[in-house]
Design a protein around this motif. Structure first.
Motif, PDB file in Angstrom:
ATOM      1  N   UNK A  62       0.305 -43.503  64.767  1.00  0.00           N
ATOM      2  CA  UNK A  62      -0.034 -42.403  65.958  1.00  0.00           C
ATOM      3  C   UNK A  62      -0.614 -41.348  65.482  1.00  0.00           C
ATOM      4  N   UNK A  63      -0.030 -40.242  64.086  1.00  0.00           N
ATOM      5  CA  UNK A  63      -1.073 -39.732  63.881  1.00  0.00           C
ATOM      6  C   UNK A  63      -2.085 -39.377  63.074  1.00  0.00           C
ATOM      7  N   UNK A  64      -2.206 -40.968  62.174  1.00  0.00           N
ATOM      8  CA  UNK A  64      -3.301 -41.884  61.790  1.00  0.00           C
ATOM      9  C   UNK A  64      -4.055 -42.211  62.647  1.00  0.00           C
ATOM     10  N   UNK A  65      -3.632 -42.093  63.566  1.00  0.00           N
ATOM     11  CA  UNK A  65      -4.587 -42.762  64.460  1.00  0.00           C
ATOM     12  C   UNK A  65      -5.705 -41.640  65.156  1.00  0.00           C
ATOM     13  N   UNK A  66      -4.825 -40.597  65.815  1.00  0.00           N
ATOM     14  CA  UNK A  66      -5.210 -39.660  66.412  1.00  0.00           C
ATOM     15  C   UNK A  66      -6.270 -39.417  65.099  1.00  0.00           C
ATOM     16  N   UNK A  67      -6.087 -39.255  64.382  1.00  0.00           N
ATOM     17  CA  UNK A  67      -7.225 -38.347  63.827  1.00  0.00           C
ATOM     18  C   UNK A  67      -8.479 -39.128  63.691  1.00  0.00           C
ATOM     19  N   UNK A  68      -8.216 -40.669  64.294  1.00  0.00           N
ATOM     20  CA  UNK A  68      -9.908 -41.693  63.546  1.00  0.00           C
ATOM     21  C   UNK A  68     -10.757 -41.173  65.043  1.00  0.00           C
ATOM     22  N   UNK A  69     -11.960 -41.938  64.664  1.00  0.00           N
ATOM     23  CA  UNK A  69     -12.749 -41.300  65.153  1.00  0.00           C
ATOM     24  C   UNK A  69     -12.290 -41.843  66.677  1.00  0.00           C
ATOM     25  N   UNK A  75      -8.813 -46.928  64.706  1.00  0.00           N
ATOM     26  CA  UNK A  75      -8.018 -45.809  65.359  1.00  0.00           C
ATOM     27  C   UNK A  75      -6.752 -47.311  66.304  1.00  0.00           C
ATOM     28  N   UNK A  76      -7.368 -48.280  67.199  1.00  0.00           N
ATOM     29  CA  UNK A  76      -7.001 -48.886  67.449  1.00  0.00           C
ATOM     30  C   UNK A  76      -5.855 -49.346  66.528  1.00  0.00           C
ATOM     31  N   UNK A  77      -6.189 -49.875  65.315  1.00  0.00           N
ATOM     32  CA  UNK A  77      -5.304 -50.629  63.915  1.00  0.00           C
ATOM     33  C   UNK A  77      -4.242 -50.082  63.849  1.00  0.00           C
ATOM     34  N   UNK A  78      -4.004 -48.934  63.764  1.00  0.00           N
ATOM     35  CA  UNK A  78      -3.353 -48.054  63.704  1.00  0.00           C
ATOM     36  C   UNK A  78      -2.438 -47.892  64.518  1.00  0.00           C
ATOM     37  N   UNK A  79      -2.688 -47.744  66.035  1.00  0.00           N
ATOM     38  CA  UNK A  79      -1.807 -47.848  67.601  1.00  0.00           C
ATOM     39  C   UNK A  79      -1.143 -48.659  67.002  1.00  0.00           C
TER      40      UNK A  79
END
Length: 245
Positions: A62-69, A75-79
């Motif tokens: 989730x935190x990786x996703x937050x760091x994406x554009x 971001x969608x993939x990481x979430x």
């Protein structure tokens, strides 16, 4: 780790992964996301069915996703990967709170990405999971605080849309008063946490308690950073403070 202990860890599958995952909490608290990701990936590869590993790696994703554009495919993939990991954590231990908490957090992020009204099922699952955690006995205060935060934020986000538009989707429950109740409880259970204080201030504004919101926001710059993104949250708080009259 001492040489003998390291040798034993290598000989016993999963020991090193299960031990190393505990360091992820410390790394994230000191805003070291990149090394936390590396450790999380290592632990997951070593112990892919370990409950403690699964829910922590879900948090990292989730935190990786937050760091994406914003609104990017990455971001969608990481979430969604965070959501899948939380599901696996619940399967590994269905009686503990952290799997449900991480599923609630991931569902909330997926819903925000898609648009709350276009992701009603995710929002409803977020509500059910956080209420389940809150109802459990013996939940650690920080975990309980996060559950109240996620539920309060869901209420607050829903309250931005007129209730008649939400009701046909099963989202009529969201309201600013409940948002304030849960977010206040989150700040009581985890005082001085930037993320919770910022959202609490927003709930105060939504409930027309502008003076109280101003007081909360004025304290933000002096709080210690404890989560990746806290610097950005302080900037958001400063911008919100400037808009208050």
């Amino acid at each position: 780790m001492r040489p003998l202990a390291l040798l034993c860890a290598l000989l016993v599958p999963g020991v090193l992964g299960a031990q190393s995952i505990l360091r992820v909490d410390t790394l994230l608290a000191s805003n070291q996301l990149a090394p936390a990701v590396a450790l999380a990936d290592q632990a997951l590869a070593a112990t892919p069915r370990d409950y403690e590993v699964l829910w922590r790696v879900s948090r990292v994703r989730l935190l990786q996703g937050d760091a994406q554009p914003e609104k990017s495919k990455a971001q969608d993939r990481l979430y969604r990967e965070a959501l899948a990991l939380a599901e696996r954590a619940i399967k590994a231990n269905s009686t503990a709170p952290d799997g449900y908490l991480r599923r609630a957090a991931a569902n909330g992020k997926v819903a925000l990405f898609a648009g709350v009204l276009d992701a009603a099922d995710y929002v409803i699952q977020t509500k059910e999971d956080t209420e389940k955690v809150i109802a459990m006995r013996g939940v650690p205060p920080l975990t309980l605080a996060s559950a109240h935060y996620i539920l309060g934020r869901a209420h607050l986000k829903l309250s931005e849309t007129p209730r008649p538009l939400r009701m046909p989707l099963g989202l009529g429950f969201g309201n600013a008063a409940d948002a304030l109740t849960h977010l206040r409880r989150a700040t009581e259970l985890r005082a001085g946490f930037v993320m919770f204080q910022l959202e609490y201030a927003r709930a105060l504004v939504a409930n027309e308690r502008v003076a109280d919101a101003r007081a909360v926001l004025q304290q933000l710059p002096s709080l210690a950073d404890q989560e990746p993104g806290d610097e950005g949250r302080k900037r958001e708080g400063a911008e919100l403070l400037r808009t208050l009259r």
